[in-house]
Design an enzyme around this catalytic site. Structure first.
Site, PDB file in Angstrom:
ATOM      1  N   GLU A 144     -26.196  14.766  -1.944  1.00 39.77           N
ATOM      2  CA  GLU A 144     -27.583  14.909  -1.494  1.00 39.77           C
ATOM      3  C   GLU A 144     -28.526  13.973  -2.255  1.00 39.77           C
ATOM      4  O   GLU A 144     -29.595  13.623  -1.756  1.00 39.77           O
ATOM      5  CB  GLU A 144     -28.063  16.357  -1.606  1.00 39.77           C
ATOM      6  N   CYS A 179       0.821  -1.212   0.000  1.00 38.97           N
ATOM      7  CA  CYS A 179       0.000   0.000   0.000  1.00 38.97           C
ATOM      8  C   CYS A 179       0.852   1.258   0.000  1.00 38.97           C
ATOM      9  O   CYS A 179       0.656   2.158  -0.805  1.00 38.97           O
ATOM     10  CB  CYS A 179      -0.936  -0.009   1.204  1.00 38.97           C
ATOM     11  N   HIS A 200     -27.207  21.042   0.544  1.00 40.76           N
ATOM     12  CA  HIS A 200     -27.408  21.574  -0.797  1.00 40.76           C
ATOM     13  C   HIS A 200     -26.482  22.752  -1.081  1.00 40.76           C
ATOM     14  O   HIS A 200     -26.268  23.564  -0.191  1.00 40.76           O
ATOM     15  CB  HIS A 200     -28.865  22.037  -0.920  1.00 40.76           C
ATOM     16  N   GLU A 243      -7.660   1.908 -12.802  1.00 47.65           N
ATOM     17  CA  GLU A 243      -7.038   3.076 -12.177  1.00 47.65           C
ATOM     18  C   GLU A 243      -5.867   3.594 -13.014  1.00 47.65           C
ATOM     19  O   GLU A 243      -5.731   4.805 -13.229  1.00 47.65           O
ATOM     20  CB  GLU A 243      -6.564   2.717 -10.759  1.00 47.65           C
ATOM     21  N   TYR A 276      -9.449  -3.428 -10.580  1.00 43.11           N
ATOM     22  CA  TYR A 276      -9.108  -2.146  -9.933  1.00 43.11           C
ATOM     23  C   TYR A 276      -7.865  -1.494 -10.570  1.00 43.11           C
ATOM     24  O   TYR A 276      -7.882  -0.328 -10.939  1.00 43.11           O
ATOM     25  CB  TYR A 276      -8.734  -2.398  -8.468  1.00 43.11           C
ATOM     26  N   CYS A 286      -1.543   1.686  -3.037  1.00 42.51           N
ATOM     27  CA  CYS A 286      -2.553   2.733  -2.809  1.00 42.51           C
ATOM     28  C   CYS A 286      -1.989   4.154  -2.769  1.00 42.51           C
ATOM     29  O   CYS A 286      -2.519   5.049  -3.431  1.00 42.51           O
ATOM     30  CB  CYS A 286      -3.272   2.513  -1.479  1.00 42.51           C
ATOM     31  N   LYS A 335      -0.173   5.357  -6.024  1.00 37.68           N
ATOM     32  CA  LYS A 335      -1.240   5.376  -7.048  1.00 37.68           C
ATOM     33  C   LYS A 335      -2.104   6.617  -6.893  1.00 37.68           C
ATOM     34  O   LYS A 335      -2.415   7.311  -7.856  1.00 37.68           O
ATOM     35  CB  LYS A 335      -2.058   4.087  -6.921  1.00 37.68           C
TER      36      LYS A 335
HETATM   37  P1  NDP Z   1      -8.326  -7.901  -9.997  1.00 35.00           P
HETATM   38  O1  NDP Z   1      -8.469  -9.278  -9.508  1.00 35.00           O
HETATM   39  O2  NDP Z   1      -9.183  -6.824  -9.458  1.00 35.00           O
HETATM   40  O3  NDP Z   1      -8.479  -7.880 -11.578  1.00 35.00           O
HETATM   41  C1  NDP Z   1      -7.722  -8.709 -12.404  1.00 35.00           C
HETATM   42  C2  NDP Z   1      -8.184  -8.491 -13.814  1.00 35.00           C
HETATM   43  O4  NDP Z   1      -7.311  -9.190 -14.708  1.00 35.00           O
HETATM   44  C3  NDP Z   1      -9.575  -8.990 -14.076  1.00 35.00           C
HETATM   45  O5  NDP Z   1     -10.192  -8.088 -14.958  1.00 35.00           O
HETATM   46  C4  NDP Z   1      -9.340 -10.346 -14.724  1.00 35.00           C
HETATM   47  O6  NDP Z   1     -10.341 -10.710 -15.615  1.00 35.00           O
HETATM   48  C5  NDP Z   1      -8.088 -10.072 -15.513  1.00 35.00           C
HETATM   49  N1  NDP Z   1      -7.267 -11.258 -15.747  1.00 35.00           N
HETATM   50  C6  NDP Z   1      -6.913 -12.209 -14.852  1.00 35.00           C
HETATM   51  N2  NDP Z   1      -6.144 -13.144 -15.424  1.00 35.00           N
HETATM   52  C7  NDP Z   1      -6.028 -12.792 -16.728  1.00 35.00           C
HETATM   53  C8  NDP Z   1      -5.381 -13.361 -17.837  1.00 35.00           C
HETATM   54  N3  NDP Z   1      -4.671 -14.486 -17.709  1.00 35.00           N
HETATM   55  N4  NDP Z   1      -5.470 -12.733 -19.023  1.00 35.00           N
HETATM   56  C9  NDP Z   1      -6.164 -11.590 -19.144  1.00 35.00           C
HETATM   57  N5  NDP Z   1      -6.812 -11.004 -18.128  1.00 35.00           N
HETATM   58  C10 NDP Z   1      -6.749 -11.589 -16.924  1.00 35.00           C
HETATM   59  O7  NDP Z   1      -6.769  -7.595  -9.799  1.00 35.00           O
HETATM   60  P2  NDP Z   1      -5.935  -6.273  -9.773  1.00 35.00           P
HETATM   61  O8  NDP Z   1      -4.584  -6.723 -10.186  1.00 35.00           O
HETATM   62  O9  NDP Z   1      -6.578  -5.161 -10.508  1.00 35.00           O
HETATM   63  O10 NDP Z   1      -5.952  -5.888  -8.239  1.00 35.00           O
HETATM   64  C11 NDP Z   1      -5.650  -6.860  -7.238  1.00 35.00           C
HETATM   65  C12 NDP Z   1      -6.424  -6.574  -5.984  1.00 35.00           C
HETATM   66  O11 NDP Z   1      -5.838  -5.475  -5.309  1.00 35.00           O
HETATM   67  C13 NDP Z   1      -7.873  -6.152  -6.174  1.00 35.00           C
HETATM   68  O12 NDP Z   1      -8.743  -7.212  -6.305  1.00 35.00           O
HETATM   69  C14 NDP Z   1      -8.143  -5.354  -4.944  1.00 35.00           C
HETATM   70  O13 NDP Z   1      -8.544  -6.217  -3.923  1.00 35.00           O
HETATM   71  C15 NDP Z   1      -6.803  -4.739  -4.627  1.00 35.00           C
HETATM   72  N6  NDP Z   1      -6.761  -3.328  -5.059  1.00 35.00           N
HETATM   73  C16 NDP Z   1      -7.614  -2.429  -4.498  1.00 35.00           C
HETATM   74  C17 NDP Z   1      -7.595  -1.115  -4.884  1.00 35.00           C
HETATM   75  C18 NDP Z   1      -8.543  -0.143  -4.274  1.00 35.00           C
HETATM   76  O14 NDP Z   1      -9.116  -0.450  -3.241  1.00 35.00           O
HETATM   77  N7  NDP Z   1      -8.756   1.004  -4.887  1.00 35.00           N
HETATM   78  C19 NDP Z   1      -6.660  -0.637  -5.886  1.00 35.00           C
HETATM   79  C20 NDP Z   1      -5.837  -1.665  -6.432  1.00 35.00           C
HETATM   80  C21 NDP Z   1      -5.885  -2.948  -6.018  1.00 35.00           C
HETATM   81  P3  NDP Z   1     -11.719 -11.431 -15.130  1.00 35.00           P
HETATM   82  O15 NDP Z   1     -12.589 -10.334 -14.608  1.00 35.00           O
HETATM   83  O16 NDP Z   1     -12.241 -12.040 -16.386  1.00 35.00           O
HETATM   84  O17 NDP Z   1     -11.319 -12.422 -14.099  1.00 35.00           O
END
Ligand code: NDP
Length: 449
Positions: free
Chosen positions: A440, A43, A435, A181, A177, A48, A51
């Site tokens: 709201e 983080c 407001h 982002e 996410y 976080c 980012k």
């Molecule tokens: P996520 O699990 O959120 O998303 C991974 C994405 O990659 C999905 O869209 C998934 O597709 C896709 N994917 C997975 N495997 C493949 C593949 N082999 N080929 C192509 N696409 C693929 O992971 P992130 O890396 O974005 O983030 C990890 C975690 O970190 C999050 O789940 C969250 O918990 C945390 N995080 C939180 C944030 C916040 O609170 N603002 C910010 C950043 C991270 P599909 O949907 O089809 O599975």
């Protein structure tokens, strides 16, 4: 005198590990913590915090434009990547040293080295063997990429924070996410961004209205989202990359960033050898009190792959330390946790999506507002805001609140209190509007959609 060197040894000094170490020390435990990278964890060091700083930087672009109709004349706006990265690094250094001071101030011994378990009470760290009555594993996660040909030319979010220059054209693979982002960050800073997602719509698991609305808004800002698209291989030629896509087409770019999920970093620290059960995806198996299959070893945070959010890891660490060392047992409630996506525009959600609530068998009243925020009536920007409440028809309980638009993360944090308390729609309505605000709308939506 205890037979162990320490009462607690924590492996991993991220948000969760540091909280557990400090709270346990506060309860009188003798605590050591090991970190192979930098104190602060994902983080603070590569997640976080940096980012969000980059996301702020990316917002100025629109602020300069939006100010014009408000009477401002802004000189030529130029962006310098190295200034941003240097200042971001300075802030991360500052936070890193605060974390270290917090540990030393709590009398926690910090060992800046990789640690691995050799038996349930012994850790090998910096060439020494150290024993502890209790072990806490808080090693976090790490980006995972599909092993396609040419993947070595791709970066992950780890490298995105340290690029020598802002790439002109960026492809981002993934729809979660991090992908969403960084699409907003690179686009706002001036790069041409294409987001490639294998599924039907970005942000699987979020409310469908949120997903569709955000995709449209991101598109308006110039981010090209290509769904049902996968990369088969990557070729590098000079400074350019060619992505060969599953539909037979190809695209070129200067950088490709994979944000295809994260894997718990549980490998290579001796867990399997000493009998700690781990799932095939690397997640350490724990009970509601974060205890692993070995009774004196607990695990918290992303390495358990429960809810991978910093505040959750912190709470798991706190609950662990209070329970094991403070004689104050409590457990983390993993239900109804608010979260935000710092996309451009951002999204904030708490509770159930409409689809989840229907799947649970609820009859629903859905309230929706979709409007142009007041700021953009004059700025002229074509950006809209979405708000949605998912309400259980019989009880009138608000099961979920969802928002896409300016300040959504800040607003949803406050709404989360009401949803977590089990507020009804009538109780939302009883709060008089502030407001003029966007928030709201959450207390003035009267007619179910
Ligand atoms: P996520 O699990 O959120 O998303 C991974 C994405 O990659 C999905 O869209 C998934 O597709 C896709 N994917 C997975 N495997 C493949 C593949 N082999 N080929 C192509 N696409 C693929 O992971 P992130 O890396 O974005 O983030 C990890 C975690 O970190 C999050 O789940 C969250 O918990 C945390 N995080 C939180 C944030 C916040 O609170 N603002 C910010 C950043 C991270 P599909 O949907 O089809 O599975």
């Amino acid at each position: 005198m205890s037979q162990f060197d320490y009462d607690l040894f924590v492996i991993g000094a991220g948000s969760g590990g540091v909280r557990a170490a400090r709270v346990a020390a506060g309860h009188g435990a003798r605590v050591a913590i090991a970190e192979e990278s930098r104190v602060g964890g994902t983080c603070v060091i590569r997640g976080c915090v940096p980012k969000k700083l980059l996301s702020y930087a990316a917002h100025f672009h629109e602020d300069f434009e939006d100010s014009r109709n408000y009477g401002w004349t802004v000189g030529e706006a130029r962006f310098d990547w190295s200034t941003l990265i240097a200042n971001k690094d300075k802030e991360i250094d500052r936070l890193n040293s605060i974390y270290k001071k917090l540990l030393s101030g709590s009398k926690v011994d910090l060992l800046e080295s990789r640690a691995a378990l050799t038996d349930p009470h012994t850790v090998e760290v910096a060439g020494k063997r150290v024993t502890a009555k209790q072990i806490l594993v808080a090693v976090g996660g790490w980006p995972e990429q599909p092993q396609i040909p040419g993947i070595e030319h791709a970066i992950t979010s780890n490298e995105a924070f340290h690029l020598p220059a802002l790439p002109k054209e960026v492809a981002i693979v993934g729809g979660g996410y991090i992908a969403v982002e960084f699409a907003g960050i690179f686009n706002g800073l001036g790069a041409k961004v294409t987001q490639l997602y294998r599924g039907e719509q970005i942000l699987r698991g979020f409310d469908d209205d949120v997903r569709n609305f955000l995709a449209v808004e991101m598109g308006k800002k110039g981010i090209a989202i290509r769904t049902k698209t996968e990369v088969a291989r990557i070729e590098k030629s000079g400074a350019r990359l060619t992505l060969h896509l599953n539909d037979g087409s190809r695209m070129t770019c200067d950088a490709v960033m994979y944000a295809t999920g994260r894997r718990p970093k549980s490998d290579g620290i001796g867990l399997a050898e000493i009998g700690v059960a781990v799932k095939p995806d690397g997640a350490i198996i724990v009970d509601a009190g974060s205890r692993t299959s070995v009774p004196n070893i607990h695990a918290i945070g992303d390495c358990t792959n429960r809810v991978n959010l910093t505040p959750v890891a912190i709470r798991e660490g706190h609950a662990y330390a209070d329970t094991v060392f403070g004689n104050k047992p409590w457990q983390v409630d993993h239900r109804t946790i608010a979260s935000a996506v710092f996309s451009h525009p951002p999204a904030g959600v708490v509770g159930l999506s409409e689809a989840e609530a229907r799947k649970d068998g609820h009859e629903l009243d859905i309230y929706k507002a979709d409007f142009k925020p007041l700021k953009h009536t004059i700025s002229g920007r074509d950006e809209r805001t979405l708000m949605k409440l998912v309400v259980e028809r019989t009880s009138q309980l608000v099961l979920g609140a969802h928002m896409v638009g300016m300040d959504a993360p800040e607003i949803i944090q406050a709404i989360a209190i009401a949803v977590k308390m089990g507020a009804t729609k009538a109780q939302f309505d009883a709060a008089v509007a502030v407001h003029p605000t966007a928030a709201e709308e959450f207390v003035t939506m009267r007619t179910p959609a």
